[in-house]
Design a protein around this motif. Structure first.
Motif, PDB file in Angstrom:
ATOM      1  N   ALA A 213      57.446  97.322  19.289  1.00  0.00           N
ATOM      2  CA  ALA A 213      56.838  96.829  18.057  1.00  0.00           C
ATOM      3  C   ALA A 213      56.129  97.967  17.341  1.00  0.00           C
ATOM      4  CB  ALA A 213      55.848  95.710  18.364  1.00  0.00           C
ATOM      5  N   GLY A 214      56.316  98.037  16.048  1.00  0.00           N
ATOM      6  CA  GLY A 214      55.655  99.048  15.238  1.00  0.00           C
ATOM      7  C   GLY A 214      54.282  98.595  14.793  1.00  0.00           C
ATOM      8  N   PRO A 215      53.589  99.417  14.020  1.00  0.00           N
ATOM      9  CA  PRO A 215      52.247  99.054  13.539  1.00  0.00           C
ATOM     10  C   PRO A 215      52.309  97.979  12.459  1.00  0.00           C
ATOM     11  CG  PRO A 215      52.958 101.131  12.577  1.00  0.00           C
ATOM     12  CD  PRO A 215      54.001 100.764  13.595  1.00  0.00           C
ATOM     13  N   LEU A 216      51.199  97.297  12.279  1.00  0.00           N
ATOM     14  CA  LEU A 216      51.085  96.285  11.224  1.00  0.00           C
ATOM     15  C   LEU A 216      50.750  96.984   9.916  1.00  0.00           C
ATOM     16  CD1 LEU A 216      51.046  93.196  10.701  1.00  0.00           C
ATOM     17  CD2 LEU A 216      48.565  93.288  11.064  1.00  0.00           C
ATOM     18  N   VAL A 217      51.629  96.825   8.934  1.00  0.00           N
ATOM     19  CA  VAL A 217      51.456  97.470   7.636  1.00  0.00           C
ATOM     20  C   VAL A 217      51.661  96.432   6.546  1.00  0.00           C
ATOM     21  CG1 VAL A 217      52.273  99.275   6.075  1.00  0.00           C
ATOM     22  CG2 VAL A 217      52.288  99.673   8.549  1.00  0.00           C
ATOM     23  N   ASP A 218      50.639  96.231   5.724  1.00  0.00           N
ATOM     24  CA  ASP A 218      50.718  95.262   4.621  1.00  0.00           C
ATOM     25  C   ASP A 218      51.167  93.892   5.103  1.00  0.00           C
ATOM     26  OD1 ASP A 218      49.939  97.230   2.782  1.00  0.00           O
ATOM     27  OD2 ASP A 218      52.008  97.858   2.435  1.00  0.00           O
ATOM     28  N   GLY A 219      50.653  93.481   6.265  1.00  0.00           N
ATOM     29  CA  GLY A 219      50.921  92.147   6.771  1.00  0.00           C
ATOM     30  C   GLY A 219      52.250  91.982   7.476  1.00  0.00           C
ATOM     31  N   GLU A 220      53.011  93.078   7.652  1.00  0.00           N
ATOM     32  CA  GLU A 220      54.313  92.986   8.311  1.00  0.00           C
ATOM     33  C   GLU A 220      54.416  93.975   9.463  1.00  0.00           C
ATOM     34  OE1 GLU A 220      57.260  91.371   4.780  1.00  0.00           O
ATOM     35  OE2 GLU A 220      57.381  93.471   5.366  1.00  0.00           O
ATOM     36  N   ARG A 221      55.209  93.577  10.433  1.00  0.00           N
ATOM     37  CA  ARG A 221      55.439  94.434  11.596  1.00  0.00           C
ATOM     38  C   ARG A 221      56.927  94.376  11.942  1.00  0.00           C
ATOM     39  NH1 ARG A 221      51.635  95.802  15.621  1.00  0.00           N
ATOM     40  NH2 ARG A 221      50.275  94.048  15.105  1.00  0.00           N
ATOM     41  N   TYR A 222      57.503  95.518  12.319  1.00  0.00           N
ATOM     42  CA  TYR A 222      58.917  95.576  12.694  1.00  0.00           C
ATOM     43  C   TYR A 222      59.064  95.688  14.205  1.00  0.00           C
ATOM     44  CZ  TYR A 222      60.144  96.017   7.799  1.00  0.00           C
ATOM     45  OH  TYR A 222      60.306  95.767   6.456  1.00  0.00           O
ATOM     46  N   HIS A 223      60.159  95.134  14.710  1.00  0.00           N
ATOM     47  CA  HIS A 223      60.397  95.068  16.147  1.00  0.00           C
ATOM     48  C   HIS A 223      61.839  95.466  16.455  1.00  0.00           C
ATOM     49  CE1 HIS A 223      56.817  92.314  16.676  1.00  0.00           C
ATOM     50  NE2 HIS A 223      57.127  92.068  15.406  1.00  0.00           N
ATOM     51  N   ARG A 224      62.028  95.993  17.650  1.00  0.00           N
ATOM     52  CA  ARG A 224      63.372  96.275  18.161  1.00  0.00           C
ATOM     53  C   ARG A 224      63.441  95.836  19.605  1.00  0.00           C
ATOM     54  NH1 ARG A 224      65.706 101.108  20.893  1.00  0.00           N
ATOM     55  NH2 ARG A 224      67.986 101.028  20.645  1.00  0.00           N
ATOM     56  N   LEU A 225      64.513  95.117  19.943  1.00  0.00           N
ATOM     57  CA  LEU A 225      64.811  94.784  21.325  1.00  0.00           C
ATOM     58  C   LEU A 225      66.039  95.563  21.745  1.00  0.00           C
ATOM     59  CD1 LEU A 225      64.389  90.889  21.243  1.00  0.00           C
ATOM     60  CD2 LEU A 225      62.742  92.566  22.078  1.00  0.00           C
ATOM     61  N   ALA A 226      65.960  96.240  22.876  1.00  0.00           N
ATOM     62  CA  ALA A 226      67.067  97.083  23.323  1.00  0.00           C
ATOM     63  C   ALA A 226      67.312  96.879  24.810  1.00  0.00           C
ATOM     64  CB  ALA A 226      66.773  98.542  23.045  1.00  0.00           C
ATOM     65  N   ARG A 227      68.578  96.989  25.209  1.00  0.00           N
ATOM     66  CA  ARG A 227      68.927  96.948  26.629  1.00  0.00           C
ATOM     67  C   ARG A 227      68.583  98.298  27.233  1.00  0.00           C
ATOM     68  NH1 ARG A 227      73.984  94.352  26.716  1.00  0.00           N
ATOM     69  NH2 ARG A 227      74.876  96.303  25.996  1.00  0.00           N
ATOM     70  N   VAL A 228      67.812  98.303  28.297  1.00  0.00           N
ATOM     71  CA  VAL A 228      67.314  99.552  28.872  1.00  0.00           C
ATOM     72  C   VAL A 228      68.447 100.409  29.416  1.00  0.00           C
ATOM     73  CG1 VAL A 228      65.900 100.516  30.734  1.00  0.00           C
ATOM     74  CG2 VAL A 228      65.045  98.587  29.376  1.00  0.00           C
ATOM     75  N   SER A 229      69.464  99.810  30.003  1.00  0.00           N
ATOM     76  CA  SER A 229      70.509 100.578  30.681  1.00  0.00           C
ATOM     77  C   SER A 229      71.280 101.499  29.744  1.00  0.00           C
ATOM     78  CB  SER A 229      71.476  99.634  31.395  1.00  0.00           C
ATOM     79  OG  SER A 229      72.126  98.774  30.464  1.00  0.00           O
ATOM     80  N   ASP A 230      71.490 101.076  28.498  1.00  0.00           N
ATOM     81  CA  ASP A 230      72.265 101.908  27.565  1.00  0.00           C
ATOM     82  C   ASP A 230      71.592 102.074  26.207  1.00  0.00           C
ATOM     83  OD1 ASP A 230      72.574  99.374  26.568  1.00  0.00           O
ATOM     84  OD2 ASP A 230      74.773  99.313  26.731  1.00  0.00           O
ATOM     85  N   ASP A 231      70.367 101.574  26.054  1.00  0.00           N
ATOM     86  CA  ASP A 231      69.588 101.661  24.815  1.00  0.00           C
ATOM     87  C   ASP A 231      70.300 100.989  23.640  1.00  0.00           C
ATOM     88  OD1 ASP A 231      67.163 102.448  23.559  1.00  0.00           O
ATOM     89  OD2 ASP A 231      68.208 104.087  22.544  1.00  0.00           O
ATOM     90  N   ARG A 232      71.168 100.056  23.928  1.00  0.00           N
ATOM     91  CA  ARG A 232      71.841  99.350  22.836  1.00  0.00           C
ATOM     92  C   ARG A 232      70.877  98.360  22.184  1.00  0.00           C
ATOM     93  NH1 ARG A 232      77.524  95.834  22.941  1.00  0.00           N
ATOM     94  NH2 ARG A 232      77.556  95.406  20.692  1.00  0.00           N
ATOM     95  N   THR A 233      70.844  98.332  20.856  1.00  0.00           N
ATOM     96  CA  THR A 233      69.989  97.405  20.131  1.00  0.00           C
ATOM     97  C   THR A 233      70.531  95.990  20.261  1.00  0.00           C
ATOM     98  OG1 THR A 233      69.285  99.087  18.528  1.00  0.00           O
ATOM     99  CG2 THR A 233      69.062  96.783  17.868  1.00  0.00           C
ATOM    100  N   LEU A 234      69.691  95.095  20.759  1.00  0.00           N
ATOM    101  CA  LEU A 234      70.069  93.695  20.902  1.00  0.00           C
ATOM    102  C   LEU A 234      69.639  92.875  19.688  1.00  0.00           C
ATOM    103  CD1 LEU A 234      69.022  93.168  24.625  1.00  0.00           C
ATOM    104  CD2 LEU A 234      71.292  93.759  23.739  1.00  0.00           C
TER     105      LEU A 234
END
Length: 248
Positions: A213-234
């Motif tokens: 999760a990224g920082p909260l900026v102007d009321g919004e926050r961005y997130h990424r879920l990734a598989r650890v084994s291959d760093d693929r974005t889920l």
């Protein structure tokens, strides 16, 4: 009698669906949306399709955006109204409006779905039987904004293992679990007003998932879920928070 294109599904908030404040969480609302969509598709005979290769096709969620005005209370009766809003050959768009026992809108949502060949794990074009299964003239419940992106910097992170209890009928992690993992990486979910999730790949039993999760900026926050084994974005997500929410 034909199944109506605009479907209403009643619910009551049960004790195991609320938190310490005795209100249902955003995750519970997402579960109810999924249930209403499934019941509508089942009633219309469009919850799955046989394929010429002997396999079958089922719906997979590719994006979900939800805006919450008020979270329902314990034992409150509510209604989820849902309808297919658009078809584009590959994807079906479905909208939702949630109203409380007082008739006031609690939440609005929109979603995009595609069909996959369960055996080949590949998307397929919408079958001809889907023609006309939409309500294009009804005002949209929610309009999608630009797609969520990965956070430029990571402020919070946690890892999770996909459990058997996370799996759905197709054998991959239920889409609401992705939202749970995104929120669980944060120190608190107080003040959450909306979520927009873009699903990119499936997670299966035993996968280790990193939630960033990224920082909260102007009321919004961005997130990424990734598989650890291959760093693929889920999945990628954007969450929206009240102005009073702390950024820590």
């Amino acid at each position: 009698m034909p199944t109506p294109l605009i479907w209403s599904e009643p619910f009551a908030i049960r004790s195991y669906e609320v938190g310490p404040d005795e209100r249902a969480s955003v995750l519970t609302l997402c579960d109810l949306l999924q249930e209403a969509a499934g019941e509508h598709a089942r009633a219309a005979g469009k919850d799955g399709f046989s394929l010429p290769n002997g396999s079958w096709a089922t719906w997979v969620l590719s994006r979900l955006a939800l805006e919450v005005d008020r979270r329902p209370r314990l034992r409150e009766r509510l209604e989820v109204e849902t309808w297919p809003a658009d078809l584009d050959g590959l994807r079906a768009t479905r909208d939702f409006v949630v109203t409380g026992g007082d008739g006031v809108r609690l939440a609005s949502a929109t979603s995009q779905w595609f069909l996959i060949d369960v055996e080949r794990r590949r998307p397929i074009r919408l079958p001809r039987s889907m023609d006309g299964f939409s309500v294009p003239d009804k005002p949209r419940a929610l309009v999608l904004e630009g797609e969520p992106v990965a956070p430029a910097t990571v402020e919070h992170q946690a890892t999770f293992r996909v459990r058997r209890s996370d799996l759905d009928r197709v054998g991959h992690a239920n889409n609401v679990r992705f939202i749970e993992w995104a929120l669980e990486a944060l120190p608190s979910d107080v003040g959450l007003e909306g979520v927009d999730v873009l699903y990119r790949a499936e997670a299966v039993y035993g996968d280790e998932v990193a939630s960033q999760a990224g920082p909260l900026v102007d009321g919004e926050r961005y997130h990424r879920l990734a598989r650890v084994s291959d760093d693929r974005t889920l999945a990628l997500a954007r969450t929206r928070w009240t102005a009073s929410t702390e950024s820590s």
